[in-house]
Design a protein around this motif. Sequence first.
Motif, short mmCIF file in Angstrom:
data_model
loop_
_atom_site.label_atom_id
_atom_site.label_comp_id
_atom_site.label_asym_id
_atom_site.label_seq_id
_atom_site.Cartn_x
_atom_site.Cartn_y
_atom_site.Cartn_z
N ALA A 65 34.33 40.84 28.83
CA ALA A 65 34.23 41.27 30.18
C ALA A 65 35.68 40.30 30.81
O ALA A 65 35.31 39.36 31.32
CB ALA A 65 33.02 41.02 31.08
N ARG A 66 36.68 41.04 30.89
CA ARG A 66 37.96 40.31 31.11
C ARG A 66 37.95 40.48 32.86
O ARG A 66 37.89 41.48 33.21
CB ARG A 66 39.12 40.78 30.60
N PRO A 67 38.40 39.44 33.29
CA PRO A 67 38.60 39.64 34.95
C PRO A 67 39.28 40.57 35.44
O PRO A 67 39.24 41.44 36.36
CB PRO A 67 39.34 38.40 35.42
N ILE A 82 38.56 36.88 40.30
CA ILE A 82 38.69 35.53 40.07
C ILE A 82 38.03 34.70 40.96
O ILE A 82 36.93 33.92 40.50
CB ILE A 82 40.24 34.97 39.76
N LYS A 83 38.03 34.91 42.25
CA LYS A 83 37.34 34.08 43.26
C LYS A 83 35.66 34.46 43.06
O LYS A 83 35.00 33.36 43.13
CB LYS A 83 37.70 34.56 44.65
N THR A 84 35.31 35.56 42.90
CA THR A 84 34.03 35.93 42.76
C THR A 84 33.41 35.21 41.63
O THR A 84 32.17 34.83 41.46
CB THR A 84 33.65 37.25 43.05
N ARG A 97 35.53 31.47 29.34
CA ARG A 97 36.37 30.81 28.22
C ARG A 97 37.84 31.28 28.39
O ARG A 97 37.92 32.44 28.39
CB ARG A 97 35.63 30.96 27.00
N PRO A 98 38.66 30.31 28.20
CA PRO A 98 39.89 30.64 28.27
C PRO A 98 40.37 31.72 26.95
O PRO A 98 39.81 31.57 25.86
CB PRO A 98 40.88 29.36 28.02
N TYR A 99 40.80 32.74 27.46
CA TYR A 99 41.31 33.90 26.48
C TYR A 99 40.18 34.69 25.97
O TYR A 99 40.35 35.33 24.86
CB TYR A 99 42.40 33.38 25.48
N ARG A 100 39.02 34.41 26.55
CA ARG A 100 37.94 35.28 25.92
C ARG A 100 37.09 35.83 27.07
O ARG A 100 36.21 36.59 26.83
CB ARG A 100 36.82 34.16 25.41
#
Length: 163
Positions: A65-67, A82-84, A97-100
């Motif tokens: 589930a990418r932003p 991103i805020k939510t 997680r970064p890039y995940r």
Amino acid sequence: MVARHAGRFGVQPPAAARSDDSMAELPAEPTQARRFGKTRTAQSHALMEDYAELIADLLATGGEARPTDIARRLGVSHATAIKTIARMKREGLATARPYRGVFLTEAGETLAHRVKARHRLVVDVLLAIGVPAEAAEQDAEGIEHHVSEASLQAFSRFLRERR
């Protein structure tokens, strides 16, 4: 003033607006405040519930589930997503997680499951009373966040008794 605008626009005001004793028709202040408060609380939680439900669906169908995907599917900006998501992380509903991408915590998964079940129940009731499928899905998106537990139980009884 109401009468002048009513004639001008061809719309008659509701009986309460025409009545001199319309205040007598209002519920008691604590009752009305409780009702409005419930709506404000539901609106505040609705956003988090929609995100949790969508994240669970994205994880179940695509493994991530990418932003960016969340923003596109909810029709919001990337910054809003991103805020939510940050709010969900603060409230212990998600991790990232970064890039995940984004993942749900146990509490987030529980919320998503509860929201999905509520959504399905509302859709099933709407379908049972003859609402077309697409309208039922669309209407359930709003109703599911505002319906009380008592109403959900009544919906469930209604569907059981129909079988």
